[in-house]
Motif scaffolding. Sequence first.
Motif, mmCIF file in Angstrom:
data_model
loop_
_atom_site.group_PDB
_atom_site.id
_atom_site.type_symbol
_atom_site.label_atom_id
_atom_site.label_comp_id
_atom_site.label_asym_id
_atom_site.label_seq_id
_atom_site.Cartn_x
_atom_site.Cartn_y
_atom_site.Cartn_z
ATOM 1 N N GLY A 1 12.350 10.820 -0.701
ATOM 2 C CA GLY A 1 12.788 12.207 -1.198
ATOM 3 C C GLY A 1 13.546 12.899 -0.377
ATOM 4 N N ARG A 2 13.912 14.115 -0.574
ATOM 5 C CA ARG A 2 15.003 14.775 -0.074
ATOM 6 C C ARG A 2 14.461 15.481 1.209
ATOM 7 N N GLN A 3 13.354 15.516 1.388
ATOM 8 C CA GLN A 3 13.033 16.475 2.661
ATOM 9 C C GLN A 3 13.230 15.919 4.087
ATOM 10 N N GLY A 4 13.537 14.420 4.020
ATOM 11 C CA GLY A 4 13.801 13.626 5.112
ATOM 12 C C GLY A 4 12.545 13.607 6.179
ATOM 13 N N TYR A 5 11.629 13.493 5.944
ATOM 14 C CA TYR A 5 10.347 13.449 6.642
ATOM 15 C C TYR A 5 10.364 12.144 7.472
ATOM 16 N N SER A 6 9.945 11.969 8.702
ATOM 17 C CA SER A 6 9.556 10.775 9.239
ATOM 18 C C SER A 6 8.116 11.219 10.285
ATOM 19 N N LEU A 7 7.325 10.082 10.407
ATOM 20 C CA LEU A 7 6.113 10.390 11.039
ATOM 21 C C LEU A 7 6.000 9.125 11.676
ATOM 22 N N ASP A 8 5.453 9.265 13.071
ATOM 23 C CA ASP A 8 4.949 8.226 13.987
ATOM 24 C C ASP A 8 3.658 8.245 14.348
ATOM 25 N N PHE A 9 3.021 7.082 14.108
ATOM 26 C CA PHE A 9 1.484 6.883 14.553
ATOM 27 C C PHE A 9 1.393 5.926 15.412
ATOM 28 N N ARG A 10 0.323 6.039 16.266
ATOM 29 C CA ARG A 10 -0.317 4.822 16.966
ATOM 30 C C ARG A 10 -1.497 4.479 16.171
ATOM 31 N N CYS A 11 -1.692 3.348 16.135
ATOM 32 C CA CYS A 11 -2.913 2.509 15.318
ATOM 33 C C CYS A 11 -3.590 1.675 16.495
ATOM 34 N N THR A 12 -4.694 2.080 17.072
ATOM 35 C CA THR A 12 -5.040 1.164 18.005
ATOM 36 C C THR A 12 -6.499 0.582 17.535
ATOM 37 N N ASP B 1 9.012 4.893 0.101
ATOM 38 C CA ASP B 1 8.984 5.101 1.424
ATOM 39 C C ASP B 1 9.298 3.812 2.202
ATOM 40 N N SER B 2 9.585 3.865 3.259
ATOM 41 C CA SER B 2 9.727 2.834 4.285
ATOM 42 C C SER B 2 9.030 3.017 5.509
ATOM 43 N N PHE B 3 9.052 1.843 6.407
ATOM 44 C CA PHE B 3 8.143 2.085 7.436
ATOM 45 C C PHE B 3 8.861 0.738 8.587
ATOM 46 N N SER B 4 8.450 0.976 9.830
ATOM 47 C CA SER B 4 8.447 -0.110 10.816
ATOM 48 C C SER B 4 7.253 -0.240 11.680
ATOM 49 N N VAL B 5 6.885 -1.404 11.947
ATOM 50 C CA VAL B 5 5.738 -1.730 12.804
ATOM 51 C C VAL B 5 6.189 -2.154 13.960
ATOM 52 N N GLN B 6 5.774 -1.914 15.190
ATOM 53 C CA GLN B 6 6.005 -2.687 16.333
ATOM 54 C C GLN B 6 4.881 -2.664 17.409
ATOM 55 N N GLY B 7 4.881 -3.330 18.183
ATOM 56 C CA GLY B 7 3.735 -3.536 19.176
ATOM 57 C C GLY B 7 3.980 -2.553 20.156
ATOM 58 N N LEU C 1 0.848 -1.192 -0.076
ATOM 59 C CA LEU C 1 0.108 0.146 -0.039
ATOM 60 C C LEU C 1 1.045 1.406 0.103
ATOM 61 N N MET C 2 1.961 1.045 0.032
ATOM 62 C CA MET C 2 3.128 2.260 0.384
ATOM 63 C C MET C 2 3.355 2.922 -1.088
ATOM 64 N N ALA D 1 0.836 12.938 6.564
ATOM 65 C CA ALA D 1 -0.122 12.503 7.577
ATOM 66 C C ALA D 1 -1.438 11.776 7.106
ATOM 67 N N GLN D 2 -1.981 12.800 6.245
ATOM 68 C CA GLN D 2 -3.174 12.216 5.438
ATOM 69 C C GLN D 2 -2.930 10.904 4.686
ATOM 70 N N GLN D 3 -1.830 10.876 3.977
ATOM 71 C CA GLN D 3 -1.628 9.666 3.125
ATOM 72 C C GLN D 3 -1.360 8.702 3.893
ATOM 73 N N TYR D 4 -0.495 8.814 5.004
ATOM 74 C CA TYR D 4 0.018 7.575 5.946
ATOM 75 C C TYR D 4 -1.280 7.072 6.430
ATOM 76 N N THR D 5 -2.140 8.007 7.044
ATOM 77 C CA THR D 5 -3.347 7.527 7.809
ATOM 78 C C THR D 5 -4.543 6.840 6.792
ATOM 79 N N ARG D 6 -4.398 7.344 5.479
ATOM 80 C CA ARG D 6 -5.275 6.441 4.650
ATOM 81 C C ARG D 6 -4.555 5.099 4.441
ATOM 82 N N GLN D 7 -3.355 4.890 4.383
ATOM 83 C CA GLN D 7 -2.631 3.628 4.066
ATOM 84 C C GLN D 7 -2.937 2.582 5.279
#
Length: 113
Positions: free
Chosen positions: A50-61, A28-34, A23-24, A93-99
């Motif tokens: 990309g060059r902007q170097g953004y990383s975002l952290d989410f909690r999915c409950t 883009d890369s990701f990690s998932v942990q409990g 879905l990514m 944030a919107q893109q990753y929330t949708r994913q």
Amino acid sequence: MDRQLQVDQQSLVSAWQERLPALMEDGDSFSVQGDAADQNSLLIHFNAAGRQGYSLDFRCTYVDSREVAVNLLDAEQDGRVADERRDAVQLLAQQYTRQIHECAQALQGLTNP
């Protein structure tokens, strides 16, 4: 009707690690942990391509076996806290929330048998 989540956290983490890449966006890369504080939550870290170097952290409950609540915990740019109000962060944030929601839906066979 009881819709409690019946899947153990480690099985969920494994399923997410298998399913989310499809879905990514490319690069883009990701990690998932409990989430140690909550058996029904996962912590998902995205690194944007990309060059902007953004990383975002989410909690999915998992609210129940079919529904997830997604919260943005943190946004960084090149290792420093990023302004979450910036358009680039909002769009990511919107893109990753949708994913995350798409992945949760794709895994309903596991979470809501």
